[in-house]
Design an enzyme around this catalytic site. Structure first.
Site, mmCIF file in Angstrom:
data_model
loop_
_atom_site.group_PDB
_atom_site.id
_atom_site.type_symbol
_atom_site.label_atom_id
_atom_site.label_comp_id
_atom_site.label_asym_id
_atom_site.label_seq_id
_atom_site.Cartn_x
_atom_site.Cartn_y
_atom_site.Cartn_z
ATOM 1 N N HIS A 1 88.700 33.338 48.806
ATOM 2 C CA HIS A 1 89.727 32.951 47.830
ATOM 3 C C HIS A 1 90.429 34.160 47.239
ATOM 4 O O HIS A 1 91.522 34.034 46.710
ATOM 5 C CB HIS A 1 89.166 32.011 46.755
ATOM 6 C CG HIS A 1 88.367 32.662 45.658
ATOM 7 N ND1 HIS A 1 86.991 32.739 45.681
ATOM 8 C CD2 HIS A 1 88.744 33.234 44.499
ATOM 9 C CE1 HIS A 1 86.567 33.327 44.582
ATOM 10 N NE2 HIS A 1 87.599 33.635 43.843
ATOM 11 N N ASN B 1 84.251 23.012 43.288
ATOM 12 C CA ASN B 1 84.542 24.161 42.437
ATOM 13 C C ASN B 1 83.720 24.100 41.149
ATOM 14 O O ASN B 1 83.631 23.047 40.545
ATOM 15 C CB ASN B 1 86.056 24.143 42.121
ATOM 16 C CG ASN B 1 86.530 25.417 41.446
ATOM 17 O OD1 ASN B 1 85.855 26.438 41.441
ATOM 18 N ND2 ASN B 1 87.725 25.341 40.867
ATOM 19 N N TRP B 2 83.120 25.210 40.760
ATOM 20 C CA TRP B 2 82.250 25.328 39.562
ATOM 21 C C TRP B 2 80.993 24.472 39.696
ATOM 22 O O TRP B 2 80.430 24.075 38.679
ATOM 23 C CB TRP B 2 82.985 24.902 38.271
ATOM 24 C CG TRP B 2 84.243 25.616 37.969
ATOM 25 C CD1 TRP B 2 85.499 25.090 37.980
ATOM 26 C CD2 TRP B 2 84.405 26.983 37.576
ATOM 27 N NE1 TRP B 2 86.420 26.031 37.624
ATOM 28 C CE2 TRP B 2 85.783 27.199 37.367
ATOM 29 C CE3 TRP B 2 83.515 28.047 37.388
ATOM 30 C CZ2 TRP B 2 86.300 28.439 36.987
ATOM 31 C CZ3 TRP B 2 84.029 29.269 36.998
ATOM 32 C CH2 TRP B 2 85.402 29.454 36.801
ATOM 33 N N ASP C 1 82.584 31.462 51.323
ATOM 34 C CA ASP C 1 83.717 32.094 50.628
ATOM 35 C C ASP C 1 83.718 33.620 50.831
ATOM 36 O O ASP C 1 83.483 34.381 49.899
ATOM 37 C CB ASP C 1 83.646 31.735 49.138
ATOM 38 C CG ASP C 1 84.960 32.014 48.423
ATOM 39 O OD1 ASP C 1 85.840 32.651 49.037
ATOM 40 O OD2 ASP C 1 85.109 31.613 47.256
ATOM 41 N N ASN D 1 91.649 24.250 38.364
ATOM 42 C CA ASN D 1 90.569 25.224 38.229
ATOM 43 C C ASN D 1 90.325 25.559 36.761
ATOM 44 O O ASN D 1 89.201 25.496 36.269
ATOM 45 C CB ASN D 1 90.940 26.489 39.015
ATOM 46 C CG ASN D 1 89.863 27.548 38.950
ATOM 47 O OD1 ASN D 1 88.718 27.285 39.267
ATOM 48 N ND2 ASN D 1 90.231 28.737 38.511
ATOM 49 N N GLY E 1 86.608 37.591 37.634
ATOM 50 C CA GLY E 1 86.790 38.992 37.984
ATOM 51 C C GLY E 1 85.609 39.469 38.808
ATOM 52 O O GLY E 1 85.716 40.402 39.603
ATOM 53 N N ASN E 2 84.460 38.794 38.615
ATOM 54 C CA ASN E 2 83.285 39.094 39.434
ATOM 55 C C ASN E 2 83.371 38.459 40.815
ATOM 56 O O ASN E 2 82.457 38.636 41.630
ATOM 57 C CB ASN E 2 82.000 38.606 38.755
ATOM 58 C CG ASN E 2 81.381 39.643 37.836
ATOM 59 O OD1 ASN E 2 81.224 39.411 36.645
ATOM 60 N ND2 ASN E 2 81.051 40.803 38.394
ATOM 61 N N SER E 3 84.425 37.725 41.084
ATOM 62 C CA SER E 3 84.601 37.159 42.419
ATOM 63 C C SER E 3 84.567 38.272 43.449
ATOM 64 O O SER E 3 85.272 39.270 43.306
ATOM 65 C CB SER E 3 85.950 36.445 42.523
ATOM 66 O OG SER E 3 85.850 35.124 42.094
ATOM 67 N N PHE F 1 80.823 34.440 44.222
ATOM 68 C CA PHE F 1 82.156 33.817 44.180
ATOM 69 C C PHE F 1 82.372 32.781 43.102
ATOM 70 O O PHE F 1 83.499 32.328 42.889
ATOM 71 C CB PHE F 1 82.550 33.225 45.532
ATOM 72 C CG PHE F 1 81.760 32.000 45.950
ATOM 73 C CD1 PHE F 1 80.564 32.127 46.632
ATOM 74 C CD2 PHE F 1 82.238 30.737 45.679
ATOM 75 C CE1 PHE F 1 79.845 31.010 47.035
ATOM 76 C CE2 PHE F 1 81.529 29.597 46.083
ATOM 77 C CZ PHE F 1 80.327 29.745 46.759
ATOM 78 N N ASP F 2 81.340 32.396 42.372
ATOM 79 C CA ASP F 2 81.569 31.354 41.382
ATOM 80 C C ASP F 2 80.406 31.317 40.407
ATOM 81 O O ASP F 2 79.401 32.000 40.584
ATOM 82 C CB ASP F 2 81.726 29.983 42.072
ATOM 83 C CG ASP F 2 82.468 28.963 41.224
ATOM 84 O OD1 ASP F 2 82.965 29.331 40.148
ATOM 85 O OD2 ASP F 2 82.574 27.802 41.649
#
Lengths: 716, 716
Positions: free
Chosen positions: B83, B211-212, B220, B326, B651-653, B669-670
């Site tokens: 992503h 997602n989440w 991902d 999101n 931001g940690n993605s 990623f999440d």
């Protein structure tokens, strides 16, 4: 939830259960089979004979109440589900005394009020009458004649038995399709009263959202009491009646159970289709269930739109929406499960192996070679005409006024006949309930919805192919299915009818055929016009059944040969035992369900809005950690619901969950979503049933209901 | 997912982050703090100095790419999320070569294609410049002047540093609000190319639905490569460029991890609000987040209706709906978490204790006595004007053409200024990206939707109280907010504008202020009319910030006194370390999430329809159990995603998940739904982050992507 058996078949109700396939194996054991089980080696600590073969055996503590209940005191007190008693509680409620909302507690026997419409049956004895029943089938009979002969002989046996056993009620139950018939003799208690019913916000906590789901936090229990005449015989409600003294009642184990413990259930599971032919499963998966899901979703959608702006209308629809949604969710679960387990494919593989076995021997081939294809041919026929049969059925069951008209019309034909020759719904033993149901339906009648539903069915009918048209509808509309034409037709129908007037309907039901024939009403006229189609359909169904019955009987024979062992018959509303262990499961990858929920979960789910509107007093008890004697030592909380891998289906609602020592530790009320598939197959991985933990029952009764005297009556 | 930091603040974007409260504790450790952590006792097996304080320390393997990535080969190959690379992959795709749908694989370096819009920054060094920054604040400055003085000094430091370090980029980051400022020097690599990107059906498996969420089954990840000029210096894309040689890259551990293992992450978390004032949390919970959730839901609803019958329109809206959904889901998770944890109430209790501590000492009371009420007063002011400020902001960010007009108009004012005096969005270092974004927005512009969104905002504005009216809108509509009037106004606006023509917009952006002033366009006119309000709002925000900054600085001081210990600053887009263990959790009563999902779960979820449309080739590999070297020994399956209790945020993605020996074992990623609350508080019970397991990355790359040569480059 709502796993009650619909006891009465109305109008074309049979359409929806197009097949009664044979039965095998898995775990709902008839009383007669319990002896074959080595229950001690499975974990039972009492003598199995104590369950079924003494004068004071556990089965005498079990009551059939549509679903199941169990006696828990020597004075006729029994416990079942909140949802099983729901109708009676609703009937007893008024605007001033809303027992649904507030719950009900009788502090003295005198305060116990009638649970209208409820009866309690106790299985007294049973015997095999297969030979007697099957001797009615004569060589050369066609399929429909075969079915009718068996029906007639069964009615005769029942009538004779009831004559010989005054005060009892007899029923002949088919155990193996076309093969085994058992005569059961029941005691029916008719004076049932409400003792303690928690408020809906406990008894139905989670409502439709949590229905068929785990983790569960529903206090789905009620206490009731059975009364009899002072001489001990079953009697209608009377202030002079006295509490019934059951031969046996269940002791309660207030310390409950823990993960891994052995448990068993006794109860009246309704209907299963295990080991039925792959062609039946495919019909269910591909044709019938998707159709029903679509139609129910459409009706719910219509009703929700009608009720969107009007609370009064929404209330009229509430219970019907609930019923439709319950079945719809169940079917969706089943469809998902069939797909996940590849059920049809697996059954086809089994049948291929069976077919190879059959063909390996000349005599076997001669005898059984075409059974599977013959069965498939019946379902193929069913597929071909399903569209019009379903519409004809739903005209009677989904359109209030047409259903009413059809019953009134048929009652005029059936009621004058001798009782034994009537269609079952019109026999004296059943007709009062049919009438009651009709009147109840009329109470919730809302014309715009009824019209909209009727409109949908007319539109569906308009798309039927030439060969299976419903002629009376074509004629009624003069072949014009435009919006305007249908609208005009419906307006005329609803403007001209008087069937929405309950007094008028009552009057019609009392009329002689001659009088009735003179009544003019557009819905009665349509019912009369449709009646030949209905009869033809019923004949067709009897012929299908007549064809399937001996096929399934022979399938069962050859399967037994092939597998080298006998089977357990499918559930059929008769008393059964099933056993297992307290056990969680893994519904999907990386998710584990543990088998005991707690009060903390009730609080977590609480939103303050229905169906998650926990009473503040209950939340306070949790805040104060006022768990009394009912705290689970490891979880440090009150257990609320438990999960176990026994084999249950609709009708097991209210079944006692019993520990290895024969003590009551829970009240069964539902299965998990993944276990809706139970009707077709039992799965070790996914088949789990749900009970309210006895500790929650006792905690709510004592701490929230403040009914210490009840715990005393329970011997605690 | 989509945890990228919006790097550029456009128009009134600041409105949506109305506060920059102080920071404390919990677990996103700046590089400068790592030495204080006894990581060896926590489970680290390598020398902590290897992480941050040698020439070849691990931090040189970390790249900032909006989110985060990490080098995994000596030749500039790095891995990040699917992503994160999504925009670049989309930009490279055409109708014929749909890399989003089919994935992308370069079999040779020559086949690697440009990842447009992507840059990679590497943290080279940092130093504290707090004294220098704060010396710009002079006694007697008002709040807005204070903020401006700090902004100006910061820009000067950056300009000087970049002059002294050619080819590098400098940034000053505020660590503790109003208190600590760190100057970071970064290398920015500008030639990034795509190497291997799995198809969307793997890289975005589960889409918005998952997602989440946990359990998760998303692959991902993407492999990219950074290039530099032949002399090793950062350079724009050129065929002559050569792979970048990082000072350090991460070794991969193909055997992955198991439950309970120690892990740590390095990355660029965006923004947290830990230990901010209760008044801020209450503002977020009661005012801002519910408003945003409602507005986003409304926009999504509008867009879905517009796209319902038209696949082309639906595609235009797809990415915007995704972004809104999101954030909406994230906020809903946050609101649920705040409620569940009683966050505001807990923070209030903490502050009561702090207040008691302050009042217990005369000098402390003098110094800190009113801090909390002073902070609350700023948020009260924010509450009072939130309605109109939000609408003013959304006019620029939700209405395409008005946002465009506003940027064009402001560019005409800002661009002629000296670079250091410009608003940040218009500085040379940022403006190219702003332009790019504008043009991209125009590509997805759909007039009926834009009109409908504008209409909603006008309706909202029409309901504002007299004191906070948006005058230019009142005037534009002559005070008549009837349906007809709004409809007529909008028709006139959209019929008369040329801003929907990208060539026209390009031309406007090149014009001198004088030329621009002569252009007549209804949207430009409205932007001009609104500009004074926008400036006033910005001034107000700077004043609020100027008021809050020193208050939070002092709050931080007194908290340190009170607690007797120092804190970790809030996340602010600078490099951080966080550590924890592979660990599941109990999201609700009786449900356990285990921390490793498997391929079986991918297959279970597969429906064949997006977002669960697993490629058949992948399902076949599962059927054949072709797991290669990547089978988990206990689970007997390929691990797909892992869960751990480190402290992460947007931001940690793409952050590398690293084991105790410093080896790469996953790509973050999440977070879970329950962990969306991380921005406000970290919870041991619920805060869990999600990575794709390195074994799934390698298995997909090798077995599905058939890119053995990549595994070779990874040293496997």
């Amino acid at each position: 939830m709502f796993q009650r058996i619909a006891a009465v078949l109305l109008f074309c109700g049979l359409i929806l259960s197009p097949a009664y396939p044979a039965a095998v194996d898995e775990g709902m054991y008839p009383i007669s089979e319990i002896m074959k089980l080595d229950l001690r080696s499975k974990g039972l600590e009492i003598d199995p004979a104590e369950i079924y073969s003494t004068d004071r055996s556990l089965i005498f503590a079990i009551v059939g109440v549509g679903a199941t209940g169990s006696f828990v005191s020597p004075d006729g007190l029994f416990v079942t589900n909140h949802h099983v008693a729901f109708g009676a509680v609703q009937a007893a409620s008024t605007r001033e005394n809303d027992y649904i909302r507030d719950g009900f507690l009788a502090r003295t026997r005198a305060e116990e009020i009638q649970a209208k419409g409820m009866t309690a049956r106790i299985t007294e004895s049973f015997r095999d009458v297969s030979a007697e029943v099957l001797s009615s089938v004569l060589p050369g009979m066609d399929f429909a004649a075969r079915t009718k002969a068996i029906e007639k002989r069964t009615k005769e046996i029942v009538a004779q038995t009831e004559k010989d056993n005054p005060g009892k009620r007899a029923e002949v139950s088919e155990m193996f399709t076309g093969k085994t018939y058992i005569l059961f003799i029941y005691t029916y208690l008719k004076d049932i009263r409400m003792v303690y019913v928690p408020p809906r916000s406990i008894g139905e906590f989670g409502g439709e959202e949590d229905n068929w789901m785990w983790p569960r936090h529903t206090g789905d229990f009620s206490f009731l009491r059975a009364y009899v005449a002072p001489d001990g015989s079953p009697a209608d409600y009377s202030p002079q009646n006295v509490p019934f003294k059951p031969k046996r009642f269940l002791r309660i184990q207030p310390r409950g159970v823990d993960e891994g413990d052995f448990v068993f259930l006794l109860g009246y599971p309704g209907r299963t289709y295990r080991h039925s032919a792959a062609s039946f499963l495919a019909f269910e998966e591909e044709v019938r269930m998707p159709y029903v899901v679509d139609w129910y979703a459409r009706q719910i959608d219509l009703m929700e739109k009608m009720g969107a702006g009007d609370r009064g209308v929404a209330l009229l629809h509430a219970s019907r929406i609930k019923g439709l949604a319950n079945t719809m969710k169940n079917y969706r679960g089943k469809l998902k499960g069939m797909k996940r387990l590849g059920l049809v494919e697996r059954r086809r593989e089994d049948e291929k192996a069976l077919q190879r076995f059959i063909e390996a021997d000349l005599e076997r081939r001669e005898r059984y070679g075409t059974i599977l294809t013959d069965i498939a041919a019946v379902y193929d026929d069913n597929r071909a005409s399903f569209g019009s049969e379903a519409i004809l059925g739903y005209l009677g069951s989904s359109v209030n006024l047409l259903g009413l008209a059809s019953t009134v019309h048929e009652a005029g034909i059936e009621r004058p006949k001798p009782d034994l020759e009537r269609e079952p719904a019109y026999m004296d033993r059943n007709f009062p309930r049919v009438r009651q149901r009709l009147m109840l339906g009329l109470r919730n009648h809302y014309e715009p919805t009824d019209k909209a539903v009727f409109r949908e069915l007319i539109l569906k009918a308009s798309k039927l192919p030439e060969a299976s048209r419903i002629k009376p509808l074509d004629e009624a509309l003069g072949g014009d299915f435009s919006e305007t034409a249908i609208g005009g037709y419906l307006n005329k129908m609803y403007a001209g009818t008087r069937l929405n007037d309950s007094r008028f309907v009552e009057k019609l039901l009392e009329m002689t055929p001659g009088e009735l024939a003179k009544v003019e009403d557009p819905f009665l006229d349509l019912a009369r016009a449709l009646y030949p189609d209905v009869l033809e359909l019923r004949e067709k169904q009897k012929a299908r059944r007549g064809a399937l019955d001996p096929l399934y009987a022979r399938l069962s024979d050859v399967k037994e040969l092939f597998l080298g062992k006998g089977f357990i018959p499918d559930a059929n509303g008769t008393l059964r035992l099933t056993y297992g262990r307290i056990k969680g499961y893994e519904p999907v990858d990386a998710v584990d369900y543990s088998p005991i929920t707690t009060l903390r979960g009730v609080i977590e789910k609480t939103t303050g809005r229905e169906p998650f509107d926990t009473p503040p007093a209950l939340a306070e008890l949790f805040e104060k950690r006022d768990f009394g004697a009912f705290e689970h030592p490891r979880l440090r909380d009150v257990p609320v619901c438990i999960l176990y891998d026994t084999d249950t289906t609709g009708g097991n609602s209210g079944s006692p969950v019993i520990n290895a020592r024969g003590e009551l530790i829970g009240i069964n009320f539902d299965r998990t979503y993944e276990a809706t598939i139970n009707d077709y197959a039992w799965s070790e991985e996914y088949s789990r049933s749900i009970a309210v933990d006895i500790r929650y029952v006792l905690w709510v009764t004592q701490k929230f209901g403040r009914a210490d005297f009840l715990l005393k009556e329970l011997g605690l």
